[in-house]
Design an enzyme around this catalytic site. Sequence first.
Site, PDB file in Angstrom:
ATOM      1  N   ASP A  24       0.889  -1.313   0.123  1.00 26.06           N
ATOM      2  CA  ASP A  24       0.188   0.243   0.071  1.00 26.06           C
ATOM      3  C   ASP A  24       0.769   1.050  -0.062  1.00 26.06           C
ATOM      4  OD1 ASP A  24      -2.305   1.787   0.601  1.00 26.06           O
ATOM      5  OD2 ASP A  24      -1.629   1.894   2.624  1.00 26.06           O
ATOM      6  N   LEU A  25       0.311   2.467  -0.686  1.00 31.85           N
ATOM      7  CA  LEU A  25       1.377   3.514  -0.489  1.00 31.85           C
ATOM      8  C   LEU A  25       1.045   4.387   0.763  1.00 31.85           C
ATOM      9  CD1 LEU A  25       3.106   5.630  -1.896  1.00 31.85           C
ATOM     10  CD2 LEU A  25       1.110   6.474  -3.132  1.00 31.85           C
ATOM     11  N   ASP A  26      -0.180   5.172   0.842  1.00 32.71           N
ATOM     12  CA  ASP A  26      -0.445   6.145   2.024  1.00 32.71           C
ATOM     13  C   ASP A  26      -0.391   5.380   3.361  1.00 32.71           C
ATOM     14  OD1 ASP A  26      -1.411   8.976   0.669  1.00 32.71           O
ATOM     15  OD2 ASP A  26      -1.893   7.181  -0.427  1.00 32.71           O
ATOM     16  N   ASP A 201      -2.315  -0.034   5.998  1.00 34.62           N
ATOM     17  CA  ASP A 201      -2.238   0.245   7.145  1.00 34.62           C
ATOM     18  C   ASP A 201      -3.928   0.541   7.226  1.00 34.62           C
ATOM     19  OD1 ASP A 201      -2.413   2.243   5.081  1.00 34.62           O
ATOM     20  OD2 ASP A 201      -2.778   3.838   6.653  1.00 34.62           O
TER      21      ASP A 201
HETATM   22 MG   LIG Z   1      -2.827   3.197   3.228  1.00 33.67          MG
END
Ligand SMILES: [Mg+2]
Length: 248
Positions: A24-26, A201
Amino acid sequence: MPDTIQPTTPPPRIKPGAHGFFLDLDGTLAPIVEDPQDTRLPERTRNLLTRLVAEVGGAVAVLSGRALADLDRIMGALRLPASGSHGQELRFGPHAAHPDAEAEGVPAAIIDRVEEFAVLHGVTSERKPGAIALHYRKTPDQAEACRGFVDTLTAEEPGLRALHGKMVSEVALAGIDKGGALERLADTVDFQGRIPIMVGDDVTDEDGFRAAQARGGFGIKIGAGPSAAHYRLEDVEAFADWLEEILR
Ligand SMILES: [Mg+2]
């Protein structure tokens, strides 16, 4: 074993060579900032990812809720196989020109209602392939109203579902998620025969954790909150530390 548990164990110090990475990025690779447009990939993480890609023969993909074009803007020269808009958009190789996006979208009447709601409540709406999002990081007092609106709207429409992330609620097409994206990417040549690791996250990463674990791999949940992932790390920094350790 219950589906949602509270993992507290950090992931083992694996040898990366036999694995495929779905990230995942963010909130995983990049810290969350107030305005999603200001998000930057830290230089250290960029260098670690570049080393990881070489180490695992290109078996590193980014699975984000962002639209693919937005994701590419942040990743810059580090162009990887990717999924955007929570699985709605897929790019199988780093250089594939045309992402594989479903033709179908959220009905125009629904988009109108969401955009009208955004104006009335002072929140930001964003059209994405297969979804429309309401962002309320700048107006957290609107969180409950946004969540309730999206829940009500999607409950009326069988083809749609609600996706609630950190300071964002989305009306998205049903039946498409990060788990499906991981499945499809894991079957491509770069990932075949590799043990999948999913790292994320947010609630929308849970489908990815389950998909990776169903294929004999594992999930790593970043931060607090219930999760089906086998392992947990505290924050973006701790994940970068782990990457550095396994690349040593
Ligand atoms: Mg995220």
